[in-house]
Design a protein around this motif. Structure first.
Motif, PDB file in Angstrom:
ATOM      1  N   LEU A 260      39.603  30.704   1.532  1.00 45.13           N
ATOM      2  CA  LEU A 260      38.761  29.544   1.808  1.00 45.13           C
ATOM      3  C   LEU A 260      38.818  29.092   3.265  1.00 45.13           C
ATOM      4  O   LEU A 260      38.052  28.205   3.670  1.00 45.13           O
ATOM      5  N   TRP A 263      37.326  25.886   5.162  1.00 50.03           N
ATOM      6  CA  TRP A 263      36.371  25.230   4.255  1.00 50.03           C
ATOM      7  C   TRP A 263      35.014  25.077   4.961  1.00 50.03           C
ATOM      8  O   TRP A 263      34.409  24.019   4.998  1.00 50.03           O
ATOM      9  N   PRO A 296      32.467  27.330   1.084  1.00 47.79           N
ATOM     10  CA  PRO A 296      33.055  26.120   0.493  1.00 47.79           C
ATOM     11  C   PRO A 296      32.539  25.900  -0.925  1.00 47.79           C
ATOM     12  O   PRO A 296      31.328  25.822  -1.147  1.00 47.79           O
ATOM     13  N   ALA A 300      33.728  18.959   0.950  1.00 46.58           N
ATOM     14  CA  ALA A 300      35.037  18.478   1.389  1.00 46.58           C
ATOM     15  C   ALA A 300      35.085  16.956   1.440  1.00 46.58           C
ATOM     16  O   ALA A 300      36.114  16.339   1.120  1.00 46.58           O
ATOM     17  N   LEU A 377      44.457  28.973   1.070  1.00 46.82           N
ATOM     18  CA  LEU A 377      44.125  28.100   2.193  1.00 46.82           C
ATOM     19  C   LEU A 377      45.312  28.088   3.163  1.00 46.82           C
ATOM     20  O   LEU A 377      46.444  28.370   2.750  1.00 46.82           O
TER      21      LEU A 377
END
Length: 468
Positions: A260, A263, A296, A300, A377
């Motif tokens: 990811l 993001w 993504p 977020a 991540l």
């Protein structure tokens, strides 16, 4: 390899077979603490040497043999341990000495651990930088002018420097994962509910923070997880735990891993962080995983909006009594007061709307885990920063609007209570470590640790210890 740098697995096996005595181990541990701790200030409230040596001799004479029998442990200074000061890094609790153990400490004591002191924390565990007005700051062993992270900073430094073989941590907003990454060790945030906390106050609503183990390998993490995990009948959300130690690496060939990154640019990163983390992805590919970069999966900003409401609500509830007394409130650090004031001002409907956003993200994540065995991540968006600043106010030219926004990258995991292994990813140009978080659906704890064990055998990052 010196005794205190050996794995917990090896040390405990030697203790069990009586190739090593608890007295010998305690002597070596205290010698290492004496040598290193003045340079890093990781272990606090260290107990009397004569009393600890007596406890070790008593352990050698005791025929009972729990899974941690004879192992020196310093507990994170957010948890109560009978007879040892439990300050939470706050002057409000500087003289508090509990008469009983919290649940996690009680489980470790019953398993045979010998408590030698505490590991340092930020005040009330708030902020990923370990400093407080009671004990001062804990330094990063790879550069003592830098932060070690937090709030489990003392625990991570004690592991990295060979003062402890196992350590406990806790994690709301990366408090276990961030210091693990910045000190080149492993930290495991378990599925929420797998490791119960002390059953006080609300046990139904606040599902953000969890306790978890830290070590220099996933195999060692499994040992401590087996001790502290499992339901408590006084709490409603407990999860069953089947023992996983001794942990064996899985065969990772064909496992699908989703990367990811930042993001889609939502999380600003300091130069070199992503590149270092991508090195960890290459290591996963080399052991047979298929790694795929992902767009993504959820906005977020919605994750962040949900998080800051639910976090402030929980912090406000926890500090409500302190905030109601002006003479105590005024002794809190600014960020703690800000967080608590924000939480105490929230309405029930604001909390409800935040929980709806969390539910939306949970459903989307569940769909992702139907396609991928794990997601990855970075653990942190910056390198360990100057010890003398409280927190970063900007990243790569992007201003941070709260004291904790610079740690936003950990929030997608924390918000959902997912299991996540913070694994070392190597070192940047300045010789500072960072790491990745490998996470999966709730209940995939054993699977993640087995993958982590395969990764560890291919990389052995924690064996590249700091030169102190």
């Amino acid at each position: 390899m010196t005794l205190t740098r050996q794995s917990a697995s090896r040390i405990l096996a030697d203790l069990a077979a009586k190739r090593l005595t608890a007295e010998e181990l305690m002597h070596a541990t205290l010698a290492r603490i004496s040598e290193v701790n003045p340079k890093v200030n990781a272990i606090v409230a260290l107990q009397d040497e004569d009393a600890l040596m007596q406890a070790a001799r008593a352990a050698d004479a005791d025929p009972r043999r729990g899974p941690l029998h004879g192992l020196p442990i310093a507990v994170k200074d957010l948890a109560d341990v009978a007879g040892i000061p439990s300050t939470k890094g706050s002057p409000l609790l500087a003289d508090f000495v509990p008469k009983s153990d919290e649940l996690m400490a009680a489980r470790m004591r019953a398993a045979g651990a010998i408590f030698i002191g505490k590991t340092n924390v930020p005040e009330f565990g708030l902020g990923s930088h370990t400093f407080n007005p009671v004990y001062g700051a804990t330094m990063n062993p790879y550069d003592p002018a830098r932060t070690c992270g937090g709030s489990s900073g003392g625990a991570a430094v004690a592991l990295a420097t060979g003062m402890l073989a196992l350590a406990d941590g806790s994690d709301m907003m990366g408090s276990l994962r961030n210091p693990a990454a910045w000190n080149n060790v492993y930290g495991f945030r378990p599925s929420w509910g797998l490791v119960p906390s002390e059953p006080v106050g609300d046990t139904f609503l606040h599902q953000l923070s969890t306790l978890g183990p830290m070590a220099r390998s996933p195999q060692d993490i499994a040992i401590l997880l087996d001790v502290i995990a499992g339901p408590d009948p006084r709490q409603p959300h407990g999860m069953r735990h089947d023992p996983i130690a001794p942990l064996e690496p899985c065969d990772p060939k064909g496992m699908r891993i989703g990367w990811l990154g930042d993001w889609g640019g939502a999380y600003p990163m300091e130069a070199g962080v992503l590149e270092c983390c991508e090195g960890a992805l290459r290591s996963l590919e080399e052991i047979g995983c298929h790694v795929e970069a992902l767009a993504p999966p959820f906005p977020a900003e919605k994750i962040w909006d949900s998080w800051i409401t639910l976090r402030s609500w929980q912090v406000g509830a926890g500090l409500a009594e302190v905030m109601a007394q002006p003479e105590q409130r005024d002794k809190l650090k600014d960020s703690a007061r800000w967080e608590a004031e924000r939480g105490l001002a929230l309405s029930a409907m604001e909390v409800h709307r935040a929980s709806v956003l969390r539910s939306d993200w949970f459903r989307r994540a569940a769909a992702l885990f139907e396609e991928y065995d794990a997601l990855v991540l970075p653990v942190a968006q910056v390198w360990p920063f100057d010890l003398n600043i409280p927190y970063p106010t900007a990243i790569a030219g992007h201003a941070m609007d709260t004291y904790h926004r610079w740690m936003e990258v950990v929030v997608p995991v924390s918000l959902l209570g997912l299991p996540s292994l913070a694994a070392p990813a190597g070192f940047g140009a300045q010789g500072l470590p960072t790491g990745v978080q490998i996470f999966g659906p709730r209940g995939s704890d054993a699977k993640l640790l087995a993958l982590g064990a395969a990764y560890h055998e291919a990389t052995l990052w924690p064996q590249k210890a700091p030169a102190m």
